[in-house]
Design a protein around this motif. Structure first.
Motif, PDB file in Angstrom:
ATOM      1  N   TYR A   1     -21.820  21.880  29.616  1.00  0.00           N
ATOM      2  CA  TYR A   1     -21.342  21.295  28.372  1.00  0.00           C
ATOM      3  C   TYR A   1     -20.805  19.896  28.642  1.00  0.00           C
ATOM      4  O   TYR A   1     -20.333  19.595  29.733  1.00  0.00           O
ATOM      5  CB  TYR A   1     -20.183  22.113  27.793  1.00  0.00           C
ATOM      6  CG  TYR A   1     -20.555  23.431  27.168  1.00  0.00           C
ATOM      7  CD1 TYR A   1     -20.533  24.617  27.911  1.00  0.00           C
ATOM      8  CD2 TYR A   1     -20.891  23.506  25.821  1.00  0.00           C
ATOM      9  CE1 TYR A   1     -20.846  25.828  27.320  1.00  0.00           C
ATOM     10  CE2 TYR A   1     -21.211  24.724  25.226  1.00  0.00           C
ATOM     11  CZ  TYR A   1     -21.178  25.869  25.985  1.00  0.00           C
ATOM     12  OH  TYR A   1     -21.485  27.074  25.400  1.00  0.00           O
TER      13      TYR A   1
ATOM     14  N   GLN B   1     -17.904  17.248  26.813  1.00  0.00           N
ATOM     15  CA  GLN B   1     -16.811  17.238  25.845  1.00  0.00           C
ATOM     16  C   GLN B   1     -16.379  15.807  25.614  1.00  0.00           C
ATOM     17  O   GLN B   1     -15.919  15.125  26.539  1.00  0.00           O
ATOM     18  CB  GLN B   1     -15.628  18.073  26.358  1.00  0.00           C
ATOM     19  CG  GLN B   1     -14.494  18.172  25.355  1.00  0.00           C
ATOM     20  CD  GLN B   1     -13.348  19.065  25.846  1.00  0.00           C
ATOM     21  OE1 GLN B   1     -13.039  19.099  27.027  1.00  0.00           O
ATOM     22  NE2 GLN B   1     -12.737  19.797  24.932  1.00  0.00           N
TER      23      GLN B   1
ATOM     24  N   GLY C   1     -15.528  18.301  20.204  1.00  0.00           N
ATOM     25  CA  GLY C   1     -15.761  19.664  20.668  1.00  0.00           C
ATOM     26  C   GLY C   1     -16.640  19.705  21.899  1.00  0.00           C
ATOM     27  O   GLY C   1     -16.716  18.751  22.675  1.00  0.00           O
ATOM     28  N   LEU C   2     -17.337  20.806  22.078  1.00  0.00           N
ATOM     29  CA  LEU C   2     -18.198  21.035  23.235  1.00  0.00           C
ATOM     30  C   LEU C   2     -19.658  21.057  22.791  1.00  0.00           C
ATOM     31  O   LEU C   2     -20.014  21.761  21.846  1.00  0.00           O
ATOM     32  CB  LEU C   2     -17.842  22.368  23.895  1.00  0.00           C
ATOM     33  CG  LEU C   2     -16.490  22.400  24.599  1.00  0.00           C
ATOM     34  CD1 LEU C   2     -15.945  23.802  24.654  1.00  0.00           C
ATOM     35  CD2 LEU C   2     -16.608  21.822  25.989  1.00  0.00           C
TER      36      LEU C   2
ATOM     37  N   PHE D   1     -18.353  20.013  31.674  1.00  0.00           N
ATOM     38  CA  PHE D   1     -17.884  21.324  32.085  1.00  0.00           C
ATOM     39  C   PHE D   1     -19.064  22.233  32.377  1.00  0.00           C
ATOM     40  O   PHE D   1     -20.025  22.308  31.615  1.00  0.00           O
ATOM     41  CB  PHE D   1     -17.028  21.969  30.992  1.00  0.00           C
ATOM     42  CG  PHE D   1     -15.686  21.353  30.838  1.00  0.00           C
ATOM     43  CD1 PHE D   1     -15.437  20.437  29.827  1.00  0.00           C
ATOM     44  CD2 PHE D   1     -14.651  21.679  31.704  1.00  0.00           C
ATOM     45  CE1 PHE D   1     -14.194  19.856  29.678  1.00  0.00           C
ATOM     46  CE2 PHE D   1     -13.404  21.103  31.570  1.00  0.00           C
ATOM     47  CZ  PHE D   1     -13.168  20.188  30.555  1.00  0.00           C
TER      48      PHE D   1
END
Lengths: 114, 114
Positions: free
Chosen positions: B35, B37, B42-43, B90
């Protein structure tokens, strides 16, 4: 239809107060609604989650309220503590065959004042 | 138990440079995710993998590549870095991709492209 709308964007609560974060969705195919908590410099971590067949789930000071007819769910943090200061993300998951997606809200930054 | 480990924690790249973000997990999870961010956004899912040798695109795959040669490792490759790739990345893993999936996140890599 794939969105999850989260509000407020930021929230300031006094110690001992109740923090409430709301999420709304449109797609009735969502069947799992987790909340993730993220501290600065860390990755998100699962806090609590709910399935649409129940209206409420409580774990300690954290409660999810789920309103299937209104397509809304919310996180309540009772007796909020400074250690709860973090960013909170709601999410919703579709589990239809190969279409397994987790759709994230944009996050709520919570600050709990001592 | 280390969980999900990401390296490096911080990196500054010049436009056009390439780099690989490393991700490894020691929980024997089949499912792994990358992901990004961005503040207030958000993600966003970049790529995911359902097992060694199997990867697929997420919402925002352009400019990235992945590979999954082992269950443990899921590196993310940026070939020609652009300022739009400045973000926090992430990696996450899960044991079960079904209705009650729990994601375990690493601590992230903060990347700046200048």
């Amino acid at each position: 239809q794939q969105q999850v709308k989260q509000s407020p964007q930021s929230l300031i609560v006094q110690k001992g107060g109740i923090s409430i974060i709301n999420c709304a969705y449109e797609n009735t195919a969502f069947d799992y609604f987790p909340w993730y908590q993220q501290f600065p410099g860390k990755g998100p971590a699962l806090l609590i989650a709910i399935r649409p067949d129940v209206s409420e789930k409580k774990e300690g000071r954290f409660t999810i309220s789920f309103n299937k007819s209104a397509k809304q769910f919310s996180l309540h943090i009772m007796d909020s503590q400074p250690g709860d200061s973090a960013t909170y993300f709601c999410a919703a998951k579709i589990n239809a065959g190969n279409n397994r997606k987790l759709i994230w809200g944009l996050g709520t930054s919570l600050a709990v004042n001592p | 138990n280390a969980g999900v480990t990401q390296t490096p924690k911080f990196r500054i790249l010049k436009i056009g440079q390439s780099m690989t973000l490393q991700c490894t997990q020691d929980m024997n999870h089949n499912y792994m995710y990358w992901y990004r961010q961005d503040p207030g956004m958000g993600l966003k899912l970049i790529y995911y993998s359902v097992g060694a040798g199997i990867t697929d695109k997420g919402e925002v795959p352009n400019g990235y590549n992945v590979s999954r040669s082992t269950t443990e490792d899921f590196p993310l490759r940026l070939e020609l870095a652009a300022p739009s790739q400045t973000s926090v990345y992430f990696c996450a893993s899960s044991a079960y991709r079904g209705p009650s999936e729990k994601l375990f996140f690493g601590s992230g890599t903060q990347l700046s492209v200048l």
